[in-house]
Write a protein that holds these residues in place. Sequence first.
Motif, PDB file in Angstrom:
ATOM      1  N   ASN A  66      39.325  47.376  29.380  1.00  0.00           N
ATOM      2  CA  ASN A  66      39.714  46.797  28.094  1.00  0.00           C
ATOM      3  C   ASN A  66      39.896  45.286  28.148  1.00  0.00           C
ATOM      4  O   ASN A  66      40.224  44.667  27.136  1.00  0.00           O
ATOM      5  CB  ASN A  66      41.001  47.456  27.580  1.00  0.00           C
ATOM      6  CG  ASN A  66      40.769  48.891  27.174  1.00  0.00           C
ATOM      7  OD1 ASN A  66      39.688  49.258  26.719  1.00  0.00           O
ATOM      8  ND2 ASN A  66      41.761  49.728  27.361  1.00  0.00           N
ATOM      9  N   TYR A 103      33.931  40.781  30.274  1.00  0.00           N
ATOM     10  CA  TYR A 103      34.587  42.068  30.057  1.00  0.00           C
ATOM     11  C   TYR A 103      34.917  42.652  31.424  1.00  0.00           C
ATOM     12  O   TYR A 103      34.221  42.398  32.402  1.00  0.00           O
ATOM     13  CB  TYR A 103      33.672  43.018  29.278  1.00  0.00           C
ATOM     14  CG  TYR A 103      33.525  42.625  27.834  1.00  0.00           C
ATOM     15  CD1 TYR A 103      34.454  43.046  26.892  1.00  0.00           C
ATOM     16  CD2 TYR A 103      32.480  41.814  27.419  1.00  0.00           C
ATOM     17  CE1 TYR A 103      34.344  42.667  25.561  1.00  0.00           C
ATOM     18  CE2 TYR A 103      32.357  41.429  26.097  1.00  0.00           C
ATOM     19  CZ  TYR A 103      33.295  41.861  25.172  1.00  0.00           C
ATOM     20  OH  TYR A 103      33.185  41.475  23.864  1.00  0.00           O
ATOM     21  N   ALA A 109      42.303  48.627  23.636  1.00  0.00           N
ATOM     22  CA  ALA A 109      42.020  47.203  23.774  1.00  0.00           C
ATOM     23  C   ALA A 109      42.833  46.353  22.806  1.00  0.00           C
ATOM     24  O   ALA A 109      43.323  45.282  23.167  1.00  0.00           O
ATOM     25  CB  ALA A 109      40.526  46.950  23.579  1.00  0.00           C
ATOM     26  N   ARG A 157      38.750  41.678  27.861  1.00  0.00           N
ATOM     27  CA  ARG A 157      37.669  41.078  27.076  1.00  0.00           C
ATOM     28  C   ARG A 157      37.706  39.560  27.230  1.00  0.00           C
ATOM     29  O   ARG A 157      38.765  38.996  27.529  1.00  0.00           O
ATOM     30  CB  ARG A 157      37.782  41.492  25.622  1.00  0.00           C
ATOM     31  CG  ARG A 157      39.068  41.107  24.969  1.00  0.00           C
ATOM     32  CD  ARG A 157      39.363  41.939  23.713  1.00  0.00           C
ATOM     33  NE  ARG A 157      40.655  41.608  23.162  1.00  0.00           N
ATOM     34  CZ  ARG A 157      41.818  42.060  23.605  1.00  0.00           C
ATOM     35  NH1 ARG A 157      41.869  42.860  24.650  1.00  0.00           N
ATOM     36  NH2 ARG A 157      42.948  41.707  23.047  1.00  0.00           N
TER      37      ARG A 157
END
Length: 126
Positions: free
Chosen positions: A71, A97, A35, A73
Motif C-alpha cells: 500500500n 509503489y 491504502a 505509494r
Amino acid sequence: MGARRKTETYKGLHSPSSWASHSPSSLLPFLNLPAEELAAVIFGCDHATYNECVTQLLFGLRASHIIYVKNVRPGMPLLFFNYIDKKLHGISEADSYGEMNINPYAWTDGKKKTHFSAQARIQVRC
C-alpha cells in the motif's frame, strides 16, 4: 485550582498497550490497513544496513510485511528506525509503489537473495 478534565484510556486493537495480549494473526486487521488509511510506513535497520538503504535509496522489510508495504505509494512519508541506537530517521518519501523484490539482491553479497523482499524506493527529504 484548575478544572479537572476527564481522561479516557483506549484499549482497542490500535492501542500499542494492547498489542502484547494479541496473537500475531489477530493483528492482521491492524496491519492490513487500506491504502487510504495508511499515512506512513516505518522501515527498520541496523548499523550494517542503514548506509546501504540510504545510498541505494531502497527500504525493505521481510516478505511477510508485504501486506501493508504493497500500500506504499509515491509521495507517502516513510520513516527509518535504527533498532540498535533507537533513532528514528526521516522523513523520506516513497519514490515507487511498494512491491516485492525491486532489488532481489539488496543487503546481500550479490549472490544470495535478500531476506528483505517487501521493498520501496525512496527519496530522502530531511
